[in-house]
Motif scaffolding. Sequence first.
Motif, PDB file in Angstrom:
ATOM      1  N   VAL A 232       8.520  -2.155  -8.982  1.00  0.00           N
ATOM      2  CA  VAL A 232       8.974  -3.061  -7.938  1.00  0.00           C
ATOM      3  C   VAL A 232       7.777  -3.609  -7.172  1.00  0.00           C
ATOM      4  CG1 VAL A 232      10.355  -3.276  -5.831  1.00  0.00           C
ATOM      5  CG2 VAL A 232      11.164  -1.848  -7.727  1.00  0.00           C
ATOM      6  N   GLY A 233       7.742  -4.934  -7.043  1.00  0.00           N
ATOM      7  CA  GLY A 233       6.654  -5.591  -6.339  1.00  0.00           C
ATOM      8  C   GLY A 233       6.949  -5.780  -4.869  1.00  0.00           C
ATOM      9  N   SER A 234       5.953  -6.250  -4.119  1.00  0.00           N
ATOM     10  CA  SER A 234       6.083  -6.373  -2.668  1.00  0.00           C
ATOM     11  C   SER A 234       7.110  -7.417  -2.253  1.00  0.00           C
ATOM     12  CB  SER A 234       4.725  -6.718  -2.047  1.00  0.00           C
ATOM     13  OG  SER A 234       4.217  -7.929  -2.591  1.00  0.00           O
ATOM     14  N   GLY A 235       7.436  -8.337  -3.158  1.00  0.00           N
ATOM     15  CA  GLY A 235       8.418  -9.366  -2.843  1.00  0.00           C
ATOM     16  C   GLY A 235       9.828  -9.000  -3.244  1.00  0.00           C
ATOM     17  N   GLY A 236      10.033  -7.770  -3.726  1.00  0.00           N
ATOM     18  CA  GLY A 236      11.359  -7.350  -4.148  1.00  0.00           C
ATOM     19  C   GLY A 236      11.667  -7.679  -5.597  1.00  0.00           C
ATOM     20  N   ASP A 237      10.700  -8.280  -6.289  1.00  0.00           N
ATOM     21  CA  ASP A 237      10.856  -8.552  -7.720  1.00  0.00           C
ATOM     22  C   ASP A 237      10.567  -7.266  -8.490  1.00  0.00           C
ATOM     23  OD1 ASP A 237       8.233  -8.845  -6.628  1.00  0.00           O
ATOM     24  OD2 ASP A 237       7.535  -9.507  -8.574  1.00  0.00           O
ATOM     25  N   TRP A 238      10.899  -7.275  -9.772  1.00  0.00           N
ATOM     26  CA  TRP A 238      10.601  -6.089 -10.578  1.00  0.00           C
ATOM     27  C   TRP A 238      10.266  -6.494 -11.997  1.00  0.00           C
ATOM     28  CZ3 TRP A 238      15.552  -7.059  -8.655  1.00  0.00           C
ATOM     29  CH2 TRP A 238      16.520  -7.385  -9.600  1.00  0.00           C
ATOM     30  N   ARG A 239       9.616  -5.579 -12.689  1.00  0.00           N
ATOM     31  CA  ARG A 239       9.216  -5.799 -14.079  1.00  0.00           C
ATOM     32  C   ARG A 239       9.214  -4.463 -14.794  1.00  0.00           C
ATOM     33  NH1 ARG A 239       4.095  -3.916 -14.802  1.00  0.00           N
ATOM     34  NH2 ARG A 239       2.781  -3.636 -12.946  1.00  0.00           N
ATOM     35  N   SER A 240       9.233  -4.519 -16.120  1.00  0.00           N
ATOM     36  CA  SER A 240       9.159  -3.297 -16.906  1.00  0.00           C
ATOM     37  C   SER A 240       7.740  -2.743 -16.874  1.00  0.00           C
ATOM     38  CB  SER A 240       9.565  -3.569 -18.351  1.00  0.00           C
ATOM     39  OG  SER A 240       9.321  -2.438 -19.165  1.00  0.00           O
ATOM     40  N   LEU A 241       7.632  -1.435 -16.830  1.00  0.00           N
ATOM     41  CA  LEU A 241       6.320  -0.787 -16.894  1.00  0.00           C
ATOM     42  C   LEU A 241       5.587  -1.156 -18.175  1.00  0.00           C
ATOM     43  CD1 LEU A 241       4.456   1.450 -15.555  1.00  0.00           C
ATOM     44  CD2 LEU A 241       5.550   3.036 -17.128  1.00  0.00           C
ATOM     45  N   SER A 242       6.322  -1.496 -19.217  1.00  0.00           N
ATOM     46  CA  SER A 242       5.694  -1.849 -20.490  1.00  0.00           C
ATOM     47  C   SER A 242       4.800  -3.081 -20.374  1.00  0.00           C
ATOM     48  CB  SER A 242       6.762  -2.088 -21.565  1.00  0.00           C
ATOM     49  OG  SER A 242       7.601  -3.172 -21.210  1.00  0.00           O
ATOM     50  N   SER A 243       4.976  -3.869 -19.311  1.00  0.00           N
ATOM     51  CA  SER A 243       4.150  -5.063 -19.130  1.00  0.00           C
ATOM     52  C   SER A 243       2.832  -4.759 -18.443  1.00  0.00           C
ATOM     53  CB  SER A 243       4.914  -6.120 -18.326  1.00  0.00           C
ATOM     54  OG  SER A 243       5.129  -5.677 -16.994  1.00  0.00           O
ATOM     55  N   GLY A 244       2.644  -3.528 -18.004  1.00  0.00           N
ATOM     56  CA  GLY A 244       1.383  -3.152 -17.376  1.00  0.00           C
ATOM     57  C   GLY A 244       1.545  -2.037 -16.366  1.00  0.00           C
ATOM     58  N   THR A 245       0.590  -1.118 -16.347  1.00  0.00           N
ATOM     59  CA  THR A 245       0.632   0.019 -15.432  1.00  0.00           C
ATOM     60  C   THR A 245       0.108  -0.388 -14.060  1.00  0.00           C
ATOM     61  OG1 THR A 245       0.227   1.536 -17.268  1.00  0.00           O
ATOM     62  CG2 THR A 245      -0.194   2.375 -15.059  1.00  0.00           C
ATOM     63  N   PRO A 246       0.770   0.019 -12.977  1.00  0.00           N
ATOM     64  CA  PRO A 246       0.264  -0.293 -11.637  1.00  0.00           C
ATOM     65  C   PRO A 246      -1.118   0.289 -11.411  1.00  0.00           C
ATOM     66  CG  PRO A 246       2.514   0.533 -11.530  1.00  0.00           C
ATOM     67  CD  PRO A 246       2.048   0.763 -12.935  1.00  0.00           C
ATOM     68  N   VAL A 247      -1.848  -0.310 -10.483  1.00  0.00           N
ATOM     69  CA  VAL A 247      -3.179   0.168 -10.138  1.00  0.00           C
ATOM     70  C   VAL A 247      -3.082   1.566  -9.533  1.00  0.00           C
ATOM     71  CG1 VAL A 247      -5.155  -0.218  -8.602  1.00  0.00           C
ATOM     72  CG2 VAL A 247      -4.058  -2.168  -9.753  1.00  0.00           C
ATOM     73  N   SER A 248      -4.037   2.419  -9.868  1.00  0.00           N
ATOM     74  CA  SER A 248      -4.047   3.782  -9.341  1.00  0.00           C
ATOM     75  C   SER A 248      -4.236   3.767  -7.821  1.00  0.00           C
ATOM     76  CB  SER A 248      -5.179   4.589  -9.977  1.00  0.00           C
ATOM     77  OG  SER A 248      -5.335   5.826  -9.321  1.00  0.00           O
ATOM     78  N   GLN A 249      -3.363   4.491  -7.121  1.00  0.00           N
ATOM     79  CA  GLN A 249      -3.504   4.639  -5.679  1.00  0.00           C
ATOM     80  C   GLN A 249      -4.396   5.833  -5.323  1.00  0.00           C
ATOM     81  OE1 GLN A 249      -2.331   2.269  -3.716  1.00  0.00           O
ATOM     82  NE2 GLN A 249      -1.471   1.267  -5.511  1.00  0.00           N
ATOM     83  N   SER A 250      -4.754   6.628  -6.328  1.00  0.00           N
ATOM     84  CA  SER A 250      -5.627   7.772  -6.089  1.00  0.00           C
ATOM     85  C   SER A 250      -7.077   7.353  -6.000  1.00  0.00           C
ATOM     86  CB  SER A 250      -5.487   8.796  -7.217  1.00  0.00           C
ATOM     87  OG  SER A 250      -4.173   9.265  -7.322  1.00  0.00           O
ATOM     88  N   ARG A 251      -7.408   6.224  -6.588  1.00  0.00           N
ATOM     89  CA  ARG A 251      -8.803   5.804  -6.652  1.00  0.00           C
ATOM     90  C   ARG A 251      -9.133   4.673  -5.681  1.00  0.00           C
ATOM     91  NH1 ARG A 251      -6.808   6.885 -11.681  1.00  0.00           N
ATOM     92  NH2 ARG A 251      -7.884   8.484 -12.880  1.00  0.00           N
ATOM     93  N   ARG A 252      -8.098   4.209  -4.937  1.00  0.00           N
ATOM     94  CA  ARG A 252      -8.329   3.163  -3.948  1.00  0.00           C
ATOM     95  C   ARG A 252      -8.990   3.727  -2.708  1.00  0.00           C
ATOM     96  NH1 ARG A 252      -3.721  -0.755  -2.134  1.00  0.00           N
ATOM     97  NH2 ARG A 252      -3.867   0.806  -0.501  1.00  0.00           N
ATOM     98  N   ALA A 253      -9.990   3.033  -2.234  1.00  0.00           N
ATOM     99  CA  ALA A 253     -10.628   3.473  -0.998  1.00  0.00           C
ATOM    100  C   ALA A 253      -9.645   3.372   0.156  1.00  0.00           C
ATOM    101  CB  ALA A 253     -11.850   2.593  -0.697  1.00  0.00           C
ATOM    102  N   GLY A 254      -9.575   4.417   0.966  1.00  0.00           N
ATOM    103  CA  GLY A 254      -8.721   4.396   2.139  1.00  0.00           C
ATOM    104  C   GLY A 254      -7.265   4.600   1.850  1.00  0.00           C
ATOM    105  N   SER A 255      -6.885   4.963   0.616  1.00  0.00           N
ATOM    106  CA  SER A 255      -5.467   5.136   0.299  1.00  0.00           C
ATOM    107  C   SER A 255      -4.993   6.527   0.554  1.00  0.00           C
ATOM    108  CB  SER A 255      -5.220   4.787  -1.163  1.00  0.00           C
ATOM    109  OG  SER A 255      -5.872   5.674  -2.021  1.00  0.00           O
TER     110      SER A 255
END
Length: 255
Positions: A232-255
């Motif tokens: 689910v995206g920030s605008g309320g849209d959605w897509r299948s995970l098969s189209s791409g993995t979300p960015v890691s939140q473990s490696r983001r600075a300040g996350s």
Amino acid sequence: MTQSDDESPAGKRALVVGGSTGIGRGIADAWAAEGMDVVVLSRSEPSDASSSNLRWEPLDLLDAAKTKERLADLAVDPLLAVCFSAVDYGAKRAPLGEVTEAEWRTQFEINLHGLWLTLSATLPALRASAPGLFVGVSSEVVHNAGPMRSGYAATKAAGSALLDSVRLEESTDEIRIVQVLPEGMVDTPGIRRRRSSDFDFSSYMTPDTFAPLAAELVRTRGAEFQGDSLVVGSGGDWRSLSSGTPVSQSRRAGS
């Protein structure tokens, strides 16, 4: 007998485990807006539950015996939809060597054993609605791993595997299982407790972002999305995970 995927969910029963706040609350509110009889099970009572047409039942997943008893009582009659959104993130981000066994066991009991208890209790009631819908709230750590969040990552990954395995055991005419996860970080009370008082949450998603997908899933019984993980995206849209993995939140600075 299989019900029509187009039959209105209004008046049907739903449970949301861990729905007092966060993504679970967003899903609970969306289902209530569809006219469903929604019971939220959580340790704390949802704010404004009555005005949101939600019913609340206290539930502590760390007490397995009482959890089984309470879920069994609520699953006597048919259920159209169940969502498992309960989660324990851990005390703070830390390397494995700094995580206590007690913290690990708490994450296991809530994130994984709680899911197992919920599935075990509610699958028969979902089959009675044929098809019933089970929604599991997942996370990007299932697909990216989670350095400094090893307990959270391990239990969420195991939970995702559990749902995938059960999905393959069940007939799609009786049970549909769909997993949902956010594209980015979500502004929830649990996350706020782990951030500094001056942290800027303006880039974070909000729980109600999940409302459009939650409504679509319950209206269609997840017919088009059986077995998928939907991002689910920030605008309320959605897509299948098969189209791409979300960015890691473990490696983001300040996350």
